[in-house]
Scaffold this active site. Structure first.
Site, mmCIF file in Angstrom:
data_model
loop_
_atom_site.group_PDB
_atom_site.id
_atom_site.type_symbol
_atom_site.label_atom_id
_atom_site.label_comp_id
_atom_site.label_asym_id
_atom_site.label_seq_id
_atom_site.Cartn_x
_atom_site.Cartn_y
_atom_site.Cartn_z
ATOM 1 N N ARG A 156 124.607 35.199 37.958
ATOM 2 C CA ARG A 156 124.087 33.944 38.526
ATOM 3 C C ARG A 156 124.151 33.973 40.045
ATOM 4 N NH1 ARG A 156 127.165 31.759 33.689
ATOM 5 N NH2 ARG A 156 128.860 32.742 34.853
ATOM 6 N N ILE A 157 125.334 34.320 40.586
ATOM 7 C CA ILE A 157 125.491 34.283 42.049
ATOM 8 C C ILE A 157 124.729 35.457 42.683
ATOM 9 C CG2 ILE A 157 127.153 34.313 43.947
ATOM 10 C CD1 ILE A 157 129.200 33.080 41.925
ATOM 11 N N THR A 209 130.760 41.093 41.145
ATOM 12 C CA THR A 209 131.099 41.138 39.714
ATOM 13 C C THR A 209 132.343 40.281 39.449
ATOM 14 O OG1 THR A 209 132.600 42.986 40.034
ATOM 15 C CG2 THR A 209 130.339 43.533 39.462
ATOM 16 N N SER A 237 133.755 38.788 45.230
ATOM 17 C CA SER A 237 134.153 38.712 43.810
ATOM 18 C C SER A 237 135.620 38.316 43.675
ATOM 19 C CB SER A 237 133.845 40.031 43.104
ATOM 20 O OG SER A 237 134.629 41.087 43.627
ATOM 21 N N ARG A 238 136.488 39.284 43.655
ATOM 22 C CA ARG A 238 137.933 39.076 43.660
ATOM 23 C C ARG A 238 138.531 40.235 44.426
ATOM 24 N NH1 ARG A 238 137.036 34.560 42.368
ATOM 25 N NH2 ARG A 238 137.663 33.460 40.468
ATOM 26 N N ASP A 262 135.828 37.501 51.542
ATOM 27 C CA ASP A 262 136.227 36.142 51.158
ATOM 28 C C ASP A 262 137.464 36.178 50.276
ATOM 29 O OD1 ASP A 262 136.020 33.341 50.924
ATOM 30 O OD2 ASP A 262 134.928 33.512 49.028
ATOM 31 N N GLU A 267 146.564 36.542 47.712
ATOM 32 C CA GLU A 267 146.085 35.311 48.364
ATOM 33 C C GLU A 267 147.147 34.231 48.250
ATOM 34 O OE1 GLU A 267 142.274 34.261 46.741
ATOM 35 O OE2 GLU A 267 141.338 36.096 47.447
ATOM 36 N N HIS A 286 138.965 32.594 50.970
ATOM 37 C CA HIS A 286 138.437 32.334 49.621
ATOM 38 C C HIS A 286 137.698 30.987 49.580
ATOM 39 C CE1 HIS A 286 139.103 33.372 45.115
ATOM 40 N NE2 HIS A 286 137.962 32.735 45.307
ATOM 41 N N ILE A 287 136.606 30.932 50.343
ATOM 42 C CA ILE A 287 135.884 29.658 50.485
ATOM 43 C C ILE A 287 134.550 29.657 49.744
ATOM 44 C CG2 ILE A 287 136.905 29.052 52.712
ATOM 45 C CD1 ILE A 287 134.217 30.049 53.998
ATOM 46 N N GLY A 288 134.341 30.643 48.858
ATOM 47 C CA GLY A 288 133.051 30.769 48.186
ATOM 48 C C GLY A 288 132.449 29.434 47.734
HETATM 49 P P1 NAP Z 1 127.999 36.010 36.038
HETATM 50 O O1 NAP Z 1 126.753 35.209 36.012
HETATM 51 O O2 NAP Z 1 128.753 36.229 34.787
HETATM 52 O O3 NAP Z 1 127.657 37.404 36.736
HETATM 53 C C1 NAP Z 1 128.476 38.507 36.699
HETATM 54 C C2 NAP Z 1 127.599 39.743 36.679
HETATM 55 O O4 NAP Z 1 128.431 40.896 36.822
HETATM 56 C C3 NAP Z 1 126.808 39.883 35.391
HETATM 57 O O5 NAP Z 1 125.468 40.156 35.697
HETATM 58 C C4 NAP Z 1 127.485 41.041 34.686
HETATM 59 O O6 NAP Z 1 126.618 41.836 33.905
HETATM 60 C C5 NAP Z 1 127.970 41.855 35.863
HETATM 61 N N1 NAP Z 1 129.066 42.742 35.471
HETATM 62 C C6 NAP Z 1 130.186 42.428 34.778
HETATM 63 N N2 NAP Z 1 130.945 43.517 34.603
HETATM 64 C C7 NAP Z 1 130.286 44.543 35.187
HETATM 65 C C8 NAP Z 1 130.559 45.922 35.329
HETATM 66 N N3 NAP Z 1 131.651 46.460 34.815
HETATM 67 N N4 NAP Z 1 129.656 46.676 35.979
HETATM 68 C C9 NAP Z 1 128.524 46.141 36.471
HETATM 69 N N5 NAP Z 1 128.218 44.843 36.372
HETATM 70 C C10 NAP Z 1 129.086 44.045 35.746
HETATM 71 O O7 NAP Z 1 129.062 35.355 37.041
HETATM 72 P P2 NAP Z 1 128.790 34.595 38.417
HETATM 73 O O8 NAP Z 1 128.745 33.138 38.169
HETATM 74 O O9 NAP Z 1 127.677 35.255 39.147
HETATM 75 O O10 NAP Z 1 130.186 34.930 39.149
HETATM 76 C C11 NAP Z 1 130.551 36.262 39.368
HETATM 77 C C12 NAP Z 1 131.958 36.366 39.897
HETATM 78 O O11 NAP Z 1 132.002 35.943 41.251
HETATM 79 C C13 NAP Z 1 133.005 35.487 39.216
HETATM 80 O O12 NAP Z 1 133.492 36.040 38.033
HETATM 81 C C14 NAP Z 1 134.081 35.376 40.268
HETATM 82 O O13 NAP Z 1 135.020 36.428 40.135
HETATM 83 C C15 NAP Z 1 133.316 35.545 41.571
HETATM 84 N N6 NAP Z 1 133.230 34.273 42.328
HETATM 85 C C16 NAP Z 1 133.858 34.216 43.524
HETATM 86 C C17 NAP Z 1 133.790 33.053 44.254
HETATM 87 C C18 NAP Z 1 134.472 32.958 45.580
HETATM 88 O O14 NAP Z 1 134.931 31.884 45.944
HETATM 89 N N7 NAP Z 1 134.517 34.046 46.331
HETATM 90 C C19 NAP Z 1 133.094 31.938 43.763
HETATM 91 C C20 NAP Z 1 132.465 32.045 42.536
HETATM 92 C C21 NAP Z 1 132.538 33.224 41.821
HETATM 93 P P3 NAP Z 1 126.085 41.378 32.444
HETATM 94 O O15 NAP Z 1 125.048 40.338 32.688
HETATM 95 O O16 NAP Z 1 125.550 42.621 31.877
HETATM 96 O O17 NAP Z 1 127.282 40.820 31.737
#
Ligand code: NAP
Length: 324
Positions: A156-157, A209, A237-238, A262, A267, A286-288
């Site tokens: 999604r992101i 991821t 990501s993390r 971020d 943390e 960590h302000i995403g």
């Molecule tokens: P999402 O829609 O689930 O997207 C995650 C993507 O990563 C999916 O397309 C997934 O592939 C892919 N993925 C998972 N494991 C993988 C691997 N081993 N190799 C390659 N690709 C892989 O989640 P989202 O909403 O975009 O959020 C993603 C992540 O961003 C969160 O889990 C969180 O850790 C981080 N985040 C950080 C902040 C921040 O404040 N910095 C804010 C929000 C989120 P598939 O579609 O094939 O499953």
């Protein structure tokens, strides 16, 4: 609705949401996080059927919460939850996807731009009284528009970042993901490639991821060495998806131009983390998703998830259907 159901809240939530939950459930509120050394907290946990916003829900915590039916995260990432342990106990787990997608993509672009155009560094330069003559090449940044962005994790992101890159900055979009994303290919001209090819070809590498066993340490010295010397690495990501010591090495030896971070392994970041010593590394706490509007929506959605779970309905953002 039942005031007899106990809910423990472990994160600060907006007052209106807290009041609403308190009108429906017996709420114990720990806005600074779980206090596992506090006997009173442990008593509340022992009677809780719902847990909202814990820092960590693992075997240790679950052993102290025998009545738990649902754990509701106030974030989309859920690496803080031991999903296997929750599922084994029949406890539902939920997160807050979608409502933070655009805000997080904006943040990634903000730190990407800050690193490329040296915004934070030059802000310090001006405020420290160093701007005494016209700036020269030494302080120039690099362009973002018409460059190549490589997105690792086209979820999604990742897609929201691709949209901004393609239509806002005329960038070429490469991506690596564990499954192909034909929608993103069609909408944003995103080109699927291997991780190594993405690293070799991108001017900006964005890691987006989730943190899982597979993605832990995904980016290390080998991967950073494949990047262009002129490229910038962005982690949204993390912290643990990157080997931080390797990133420090890569920066020290000029293997990449810079980074924008971020997230960190520890943390809040430790003051002596070497990453803080580089002028070419943009660091934010960590302000995403951290805007007033989005954090409110996340709390609202987390509350809705827990309400459903406690009322015997399926929550809208159930992660582990196997727990039902
Ligand atoms: P999402 O829609 O689930 O997207 C995650 C993507 O990563 C999916 O397309 C997934 O592939 C892919 N993925 C998972 N494991 C993988 C691997 N081993 N190799 C390659 N690709 C892989 O989640 P989202 O909403 O975009 O959020 C993603 C992540 O961003 C969160 O889990 C969180 O850790 C981080 N985040 C950080 C902040 C921040 O404040 N910095 C804010 C929000 C989120 P598939 O579609 O094939 O499953």
């Amino acid at each position: 609705m039942s005031l007899t159901k106990h809910l423990v809240i472990c994160k600060k939530v907006p007052e209106a949401i807290l009041d609403e939950l308190a009108s429906q459930f017996h709420v114990s509120y720990y806005p600074d996080g779980e206090e596992l050394d506090n006997p009173e907290f442990l008593n509340r946990l022992a009677e809780a059927e719902g847990l909202l916003g814990p820092k960590k829900a693992d075997e240790n915590l679950l052993n102290k919460a025998p009545l738990l039916k649902i754990v509701s995260n106030i974030s989309v990432g859920y690496n803080n939850l031991d999903i296997a342990a929750l599922t084994k106990r029949g406890i539902m787990a939920t997160n807050t996807p979608d409502v933070l997608t655009d805000t997080t993509a904006d943040t990634i672009f903000a730190i990407l731009m800050a690193a490329a155009r040296r915004v934070a560094e030059l802000d310090r330069f001006v405020k420290q009284g160093k701007w005494v003559k016209l700036i020269n090449e030494e302080l120039f940044g690099i362009d973002v528009h018409h460059k190549t962005i490589g997105i690792i994790g086209m979820g999604r992101i990742g897609e929201a970042i691709a949209k901004r890159a393609r239509f806002g900055f005329d960038m070429n979009v490469l991506y690596y993901n564990r499954s192909r994303k034909l929608g993103a290919e069609e909408k944003y001209g995103a080109v699927y490639c291997t991780l190594d090819d993405l690293l070799k070809q991108s001017d900006f590498v964005v890691l987006m991821t989730p943190l899982t066993k597979e993605t832990e340490g995904l980016i290390g010295l080998r991967e950073l060495s494949l990047m262009k010397k002129s490229a910038i690495f962005i982690n949204g990501s993390r912290g643990e998806t990157v080997k931080e010591a390797d990133l420090v090495e890569a920066l020290k030896h000029g293997l990449i131009r810079g980074a924008a971070l971020d997230v960190f392994t520890k943390e809040p970041v430790e003051p002596d983390n070497p990453l803080l010593s580089f002028d070419n590394v943009v660091t934010v706490p960590h302000i995403g998703s951290a805007t007033k509007e989005t954090r409110y929506k996340m709390a609202e959605l987390a509350a809705e998830n827990i309400r459903c779970g406690l009322e015997g309905k399926i929550p809208p953002n159930l992660i582990n259907k196997e727990a039902l």
